[in-house]
Each structure stands twice: as C-alpha cells, then as structure tokens.
Design a protein around this motif. Structure first.
Motif, PDB file in Angstrom:
ATOM      1  N   SER A 143       0.685  -1.083   0.014  1.00  0.00           N
ATOM      2  CA  SER A 143      -0.027   0.011  -0.013  1.00  0.00           C
ATOM      3  C   SER A 143       0.724   1.279   0.105  1.00  0.00           C
ATOM      4  O   SER A 143       1.911   1.312   0.500  1.00  0.00           O
ATOM      5  CB  SER A 143      -0.884   0.012   1.074  1.00  0.00           C
ATOM      6  OG  SER A 143      -1.783  -1.000   1.082  1.00  0.00           O
ATOM      7  N   PHE A 144       0.394   2.375  -0.661  1.00  0.00           N
ATOM      8  CA  PHE A 144       1.171   3.635  -0.715  1.00  0.00           C
ATOM      9  C   PHE A 144       0.137   4.647  -0.292  1.00  0.00           C
ATOM     10  O   PHE A 144      -1.037   4.534  -0.306  1.00  0.00           O
ATOM     11  CB  PHE A 144       1.713   3.981  -2.032  1.00  0.00           C
ATOM     12  CG  PHE A 144       0.966   4.027  -3.241  1.00  0.00           C
ATOM     13  CD1 PHE A 144       0.205   5.201  -3.339  1.00  0.00           C
ATOM     14  CD2 PHE A 144       0.599   2.921  -4.058  1.00  0.00           C
ATOM     15  CE1 PHE A 144      -0.682   5.448  -4.620  1.00  0.00           C
ATOM     16  CE2 PHE A 144      -0.223   3.321  -5.267  1.00  0.00           C
ATOM     17  CZ  PHE A 144      -0.730   4.324  -5.398  1.00  0.00           C
ATOM     18  N   TYR A 145       0.721   5.685   0.107  1.00  0.00           N
ATOM     19  CA  TYR A 145      -0.037   6.774   0.943  1.00  0.00           C
ATOM     20  C   TYR A 145       0.369   8.033   0.231  1.00  0.00           C
ATOM     21  O   TYR A 145       1.631   8.410   0.129  1.00  0.00           O
ATOM     22  CB  TYR A 145       0.056   6.817   2.441  1.00  0.00           C
ATOM     23  CG  TYR A 145      -0.406   5.380   3.192  1.00  0.00           C
ATOM     24  CD1 TYR A 145      -1.415   5.257   3.543  1.00  0.00           C
ATOM     25  CD2 TYR A 145       0.611   4.239   3.332  1.00  0.00           C
ATOM     26  CE1 TYR A 145      -1.901   3.988   4.086  1.00  0.00           C
ATOM     27  CE2 TYR A 145       0.234   3.128   3.868  1.00  0.00           C
ATOM     28  CZ  TYR A 145      -1.106   2.931   4.104  1.00  0.00           C
ATOM     29  OH  TYR A 145      -1.363   1.815   4.643  1.00  0.00           O
ATOM     30  N   SER A 146      -0.439   9.368   0.444  1.00  0.00           N
ATOM     31  CA  SER A 146      -0.339  10.320   0.076  1.00  0.00           C
ATOM     32  C   SER A 146       0.607  11.334   1.136  1.00  0.00           C
ATOM     33  O   SER A 146       1.470  12.082   0.917  1.00  0.00           O
ATOM     34  CB  SER A 146      -1.561  11.294  -0.241  1.00  0.00           C
ATOM     35  OG  SER A 146      -2.016  10.675  -1.639  1.00  0.00           O
ATOM     36  N   ASP A 147       0.374  10.723   2.445  1.00  0.00           N
ATOM     37  CA  ASP A 147       0.854  11.345   3.438  1.00  0.00           C
ATOM     38  C   ASP A 147       0.983  10.135   4.809  1.00  0.00           C
ATOM     39  O   ASP A 147       0.307   9.405   4.832  1.00  0.00           O
ATOM     40  CB  ASP A 147       0.225  12.424   4.203  1.00  0.00           C
ATOM     41  CG  ASP A 147       1.039  13.425   5.270  1.00  0.00           C
ATOM     42  OD1 ASP A 147       0.905  13.007   6.383  1.00  0.00           O
ATOM     43  OD2 ASP A 147       1.432  14.344   4.878  1.00  0.00           O
ATOM     44  N   PRO A 148       2.031  10.168   5.283  1.00  0.00           N
ATOM     45  CA  PRO A 148       2.418   9.054   6.517  1.00  0.00           C
ATOM     46  C   PRO A 148       1.209   9.045   7.242  1.00  0.00           C
ATOM     47  O   PRO A 148       0.851   8.103   7.937  1.00  0.00           O
ATOM     48  CB  PRO A 148       3.582   9.675   7.011  1.00  0.00           C
ATOM     49  CG  PRO A 148       4.615  10.229   6.164  1.00  0.00           C
ATOM     50  CD  PRO A 148       3.445  11.055   5.387  1.00  0.00           C
ATOM     51  N   GLU A 149       0.455  10.188   7.974  1.00  0.00           N
ATOM     52  CA  GLU A 149      -0.429  10.239   8.731  1.00  0.00           C
ATOM     53  C   GLU A 149      -1.705   9.513   8.297  1.00  0.00           C
ATOM     54  O   GLU A 149      -2.512   9.188   8.905  1.00  0.00           O
ATOM     55  CB  GLU A 149      -0.927  11.686   9.040  1.00  0.00           C
ATOM     56  CG  GLU A 149       0.322  12.246   9.803  1.00  0.00           C
ATOM     57  CD  GLU A 149      -0.090  13.975  10.221  1.00  0.00           C
ATOM     58  OE1 GLU A 149      -1.225  14.224  10.113  1.00  0.00           O
ATOM     59  OE2 GLU A 149       0.600  14.682  10.791  1.00  0.00           O
ATOM     60  N   ASP A 150      -2.000   9.543   6.855  1.00  0.00           N
ATOM     61  CA  ASP A 150      -2.931   8.526   6.345  1.00  0.00           C
ATOM     62  C   ASP A 150      -2.957   7.048   6.606  1.00  0.00           C
ATOM     63  O   ASP A 150      -3.969   6.416   6.796  1.00  0.00           O
ATOM     64  CB  ASP A 150      -3.123   8.474   4.760  1.00  0.00           C
ATOM     65  CG  ASP A 150      -3.229  10.152   4.346  1.00  0.00           C
ATOM     66  OD1 ASP A 150      -3.811  11.000   4.992  1.00  0.00           O
ATOM     67  OD2 ASP A 150      -2.852  10.517   2.968  1.00  0.00           O
ATOM     68  N   TRP A 151      -1.808   6.674   7.004  1.00  0.00           N
ATOM     69  CA  TRP A 151      -1.656   5.243   7.529  1.00  0.00           C
ATOM     70  C   TRP A 151      -2.401   5.246   8.876  1.00  0.00           C
ATOM     71  O   TRP A 151      -2.799   3.862   9.102  1.00  0.00           O
ATOM     72  CB  TRP A 151      -0.168   4.811   7.575  1.00  0.00           C
ATOM     73  CG  TRP A 151       0.230   3.491   8.111  1.00  0.00           C
ATOM     74  CD1 TRP A 151       0.203   2.454   7.575  1.00  0.00           C
ATOM     75  CD2 TRP A 151       0.409   3.313   9.448  1.00  0.00           C
ATOM     76  NE1 TRP A 151       0.504   1.521   8.570  1.00  0.00           N
ATOM     77  CE2 TRP A 151       0.692   1.986   9.835  1.00  0.00           C
ATOM     78  CE3 TRP A 151       0.581   4.153  10.830  1.00  0.00           C
ATOM     79  CZ2 TRP A 151       1.036   1.061  10.806  1.00  0.00           C
ATOM     80  CZ3 TRP A 151       0.760   3.448  12.043  1.00  0.00           C
ATOM     81  CH2 TRP A 151       1.133   2.031  11.835  1.00  0.00           C
ATOM     82  N   PRO A 168      -5.004   4.391   2.759  1.00  0.00           N
ATOM     83  CA  PRO A 168      -4.348   4.015   1.516  1.00  0.00           C
ATOM     84  C   PRO A 168      -4.468   4.779   0.233  1.00  0.00           C
ATOM     85  O   PRO A 168      -5.984   4.842  -0.183  1.00  0.00           O
ATOM     86  CB  PRO A 168      -3.666   2.698   1.269  1.00  0.00           C
ATOM     87  CG  PRO A 168      -5.026   1.919   1.650  1.00  0.00           C
ATOM     88  CD  PRO A 168      -5.709   2.844   2.761  1.00  0.00           C
ATOM     89  N   ALA A 169      -3.725   5.451  -0.599  1.00  0.00           N
ATOM     90  CA  ALA A 169      -4.195   6.113  -1.881  1.00  0.00           C
ATOM     91  C   ALA A 169      -4.031   5.235  -3.026  1.00  0.00           C
ATOM     92  O   ALA A 169      -4.594   5.374  -4.078  1.00  0.00           O
ATOM     93  CB  ALA A 169      -3.279   7.332  -2.277  1.00  0.00           C
ATOM     94  N   GLY A 170      -3.622   3.694  -2.753  1.00  0.00           N
ATOM     95  CA  GLY A 170      -3.546   2.710  -3.923  1.00  0.00           C
ATOM     96  C   GLY A 170      -2.358   1.816  -3.277  1.00  0.00           C
ATOM     97  O   GLY A 170      -2.078   1.907  -2.076  1.00  0.00           O
ATOM     98  N   SER A 171      -2.186   0.947  -4.243  1.00  0.00           N
ATOM     99  CA  SER A 171      -1.399  -0.061  -3.862  1.00  0.00           C
ATOM    100  C   SER A 171      -0.317  -0.468  -5.054  1.00  0.00           C
ATOM    101  O   SER A 171      -0.737  -0.093  -6.345  1.00  0.00           O
ATOM    102  CB  SER A 171      -1.855  -1.601  -3.488  1.00  0.00           C
ATOM    103  OG  SER A 171      -2.792  -1.972  -4.484  1.00  0.00           O
ATOM    104  N   LEU A 172       1.084  -0.994  -4.994  1.00  0.00           N
ATOM    105  CA  LEU A 172       1.925  -1.270  -5.749  1.00  0.00           C
ATOM    106  C   LEU A 172       2.025  -2.722  -5.767  1.00  0.00           C
ATOM    107  O   LEU A 172       2.147  -3.401  -4.870  1.00  0.00           O
ATOM    108  CB  LEU A 172       3.264  -0.585  -5.660  1.00  0.00           C
ATOM    109  CG  LEU A 172       3.326   1.035  -5.731  1.00  0.00           C
ATOM    110  CD1 LEU A 172       4.717   1.420  -5.089  1.00  0.00           C
ATOM    111  CD2 LEU A 172       2.927   1.313  -6.875  1.00  0.00           C
TER     112      LEU A 172
END
Length: 398
Positions: free
Chosen positions: A54-62, A67-71
C-alpha cells in the motif's frame, strides 16, 4: 554590596545532544518520519518490492487506514528518501510514482536491494566454493577490498549486526567464491577529504565495526583522539552505520563518530575587547586566559560555533569573538535589589560562570547593562577583584 570573589570559570558551549520532544497529556503528538535522501547503502536509490504494498499520500494517512492505492511486486522503485532503520524494522520510504511522490512502509523482509559493488575485508577471511562454512575453505584472504558479484536474498536483513549473511565475491585465481560475514561488516569505503575536530574518547581502531571492549585491567587497549583535528579520508558505509577513516601518525585508523566539521585556512581575527581563550574547543579544559583587544592569526575554524583556532604568544587555543566583553553597554547609575540566588558570570554568556559563585539577597550598583542578541539583560558589576556579570531575572529582582 556583598564581597564578590573572582575565581576560575567554566564553560560548555558545544553540544551534540538533540532536543527530545515531550509528550503532552491529553493529545497526540504527530512526528514526521526522519527522512534522509538516498546515500548508497544507508538509503538505497532504488528498491525491489517483494509483495503488494500500500502507498499513501501522507504518512499520517496510515494511522487512518486510508491508502491512496497499492503497488504490485516490482523492481526498480525509485527512492526519494528513507529512514536509516529500514534494514531493521518497518520504516517509511518516500518514493516516486506515476502519480507523484508517495509514501510506503513495508517490513524489511518485503523489500530487497542489491549488495554493494565492493566490500572491504578488515580481517583474515575464509572463502568458500558454496554457501556452506562447514566445509573446508578454498583459501584465506588477507584484509583487502574485493569485488562483489552477488549475495544471498535479503542479505541485509538479520536479527542483529553480528548475524552473518553470504556475499559472493570475485577472485583472480579461483573465480567467484563466497564469504560469510556479519551484516555490519558488509560495507565499503567511500573516499572523502575533509577535516573534523574530535573531543576526548574517540578510540583509534583498526576495524571500523569493532565495538569493544576498549580497555582491560592493564589499561586502554587503543590510543584515542582528544582535543585535536584529524584528516578524514574515507567513510565505511554499511546498512547499519557509517564509520570514519582517519589519516594518523600511525597509519590509517577508524573512529565511530564524524566529529565536528573543521575548515582549514589562514585568517586574521580581530578581538574588539577582552575575550576568553579556551584550551579545548568544547571548553572541557576550561579557560586558558583572557586575551586583551588585539588581532590574531587563525589557522582553522569551526563555523557552526564561530570558533577559531589561533596562535598567541602564550600558546595556541580557541576563541569565539562573540563571547568578548560587549562594547555597546549602556552606562547606568542606579541600585538593583537581587532577591534570591543569582549566578555570577565573568562574561555575559551562559556557561561562562565565575567558578560557580553566586550572590544572594543583595543590593548591587551596576556600572552598566547590556542586552544580548536574545533580548536578555545583563548587569556589569565592578569590584576590587575584577568584573562580574549578573543576568536579569524579572521575578527575582526589583
């Protein structure tokens, strides 16, 4: 006024300890990841993801689970920054994606990175035809730099720096061979050329990964640096740490700390008033003497602390022109009542005390006052034993 005795004064004005953030009751303090730009092994420029991440636009979103999406698992993920802890535990990476910079926080067992192109062997090291050190070694290599041709998968991940991993190296007479090394010893020397000032206690080591013991019942096992400048010619870099290679009178040695950056070069320093001369740059050896107004020749400086290493007729030492007696004092003719205990200073600067002397519940007649760059007010007291300064404390005087 109570009698003031003039004594030797102490100073500590170099500190490498960072401020620590305190927790505040009743609310959550959010701390941003301590990100570092890519720098070879410490922070790889690219990584391989071994599982969907998973990836995030900002660490605080974790924290919010957003998550903003996944790789998908993939090689060649470009790194913009990372945390030094990435090889030891779950850490943040800032990466480049087709949707702009994003943040990921995989566990170390879910990433992989290539080994360094070269490593340095600091001890006699057995080499093997296969990854099996229960067999007889093919040969024993003396300390040297060797070319790396591969490594076991996730060679960097271990339960600690002393746990061993396999690295494949190339030899000129046996071809590719394997070495079994502690992870902390899988590193290379990065050539550098700068000078650093070292305080007491930096042991001069033959192996940059050595962590003690440093002494025995017979005394110290190594020579050490103390209040001196050293020429740094290399940095030993591993996934765990960076250590420093020095050029010394006894040959190449290593220390664990970078020291304080020094700039070498001749420069004329003008002292506009009485200025303390320190025997050591960190003030640990106290003040050697007080220099009167004059010009001095400096041959090196510590820019971060405005300290100059100077020649004087009585020997070398360190001066900071900012610690001189101020010349822009305001003359006064008044009395000040000091309630409670007030520390006496030889110069109007924290740390430059008169050997721990104080005045208690006294009425003083300062000859002048001075406002320092931080807005603090200092009173100048003239006594038969010399000058002394008292810092204004609003709640302790009138």
């Amino acid at each position: 006024m109570k009698k003031i005795l003039v004594a030797s004064f102490a100073v500590i004005f170099i500190s490498t300890y960072p401020y620590a953030a305190a927790e505040t009751a009743g609310r959550t303090v959010k701390v941003a990841p301590n990100m570092v730009s890519p720098e070879s092994l410490r922070i790889p420029a690219s990584i391989t993801l071994l599982k969907e991440t998973s990836f995030y636009s900002d660490p605080e979103d974790w924290l919010a689970g957003e998550p903003a999406g996944s790789l998908a698992p993939q090689e060649g993920v470009k790194v913009l920054g990372g945390e030094y802890t990435w090889a030891r535990g779950k850490s943040w990476w800032k990466i480049s994606t087709d949707r702009g910079p994003k943040w990921i926080s995989p566990e170390p067992w879910n990433v992989d990175v290539p080994p360094p192109e070269k490593i340095v062997l600091f001890n006699d090291t057995p080499i093997y035809a296969t990854m099996d050190d229960t067999q007889e070694p093919s040969a024993i290599l003396s300390p040297q730099e060797v070319q790396v041709t591969g490594a076991e998968k996730q060679w960097f991940y271990a339960n600690g720096p002393d746990e061993k991993r396999w690295v494949r190296i190339h030899t000129s007479w046996l071809g590719d061979q394997w070495v079994h090394l502690p992870v902390a010893k899988i590193g290379y020397i990065k050539p550098v050329d700068y000078y650093s000032y070292y305080r007491q206690g930096q042991y001069l080591l033959d192996d940059p990964t050595y962590n003690g013991p440093y002494g025995s019942m017979a005394g110290p096992m190594f020579k050490w640096l103390g209040n001196e400048t050293a020429h740094v010619t290399g940095e030993f870099v591993s996934v765990y740490d960076t250590n420093y290679q020095l050029e010394t009178e006894t040959g190449v040695k290593y220390v664990h700390e970078k020291g304080i950056p020094i700039v070498r070069g001749n420069e004329t320093i003008t002292l506009k008033a009485d200025t303390p001369l320190f025997a050591a740059a960190d003030g640990s050896q106290g003040v050697a003497l007080v220099l009167p107004k004059q010009s001095l020749s400096s041959y090196e400086k510590i820019p971060s602390f405005n300290l100059y290493h100077v020649h004087t007729s009585l020997g070398d030492g360190w001066v900071n022109p900012d610690l001189a007696e101020p010349t822009n004092v305001v003359k006064v003719n008044t009395k000040v009542e000091l309630r409670g205990q007030h520390t006496l200073y030889r110069f109007p600067s924290e740390g430059l005390t008169l050997g721990g002397l104080h005045v208690m519940d006294a009425v003083v007649e300062p000859s002048a006052y001075w406002e320092d760059p931080h807005g603090a007010i200092w009173y100048l007291l003239e006594t038969k034993d010399g000058k002394a300064w008292v810092k204004k404390e609003a709640d302790l005087e009138r």
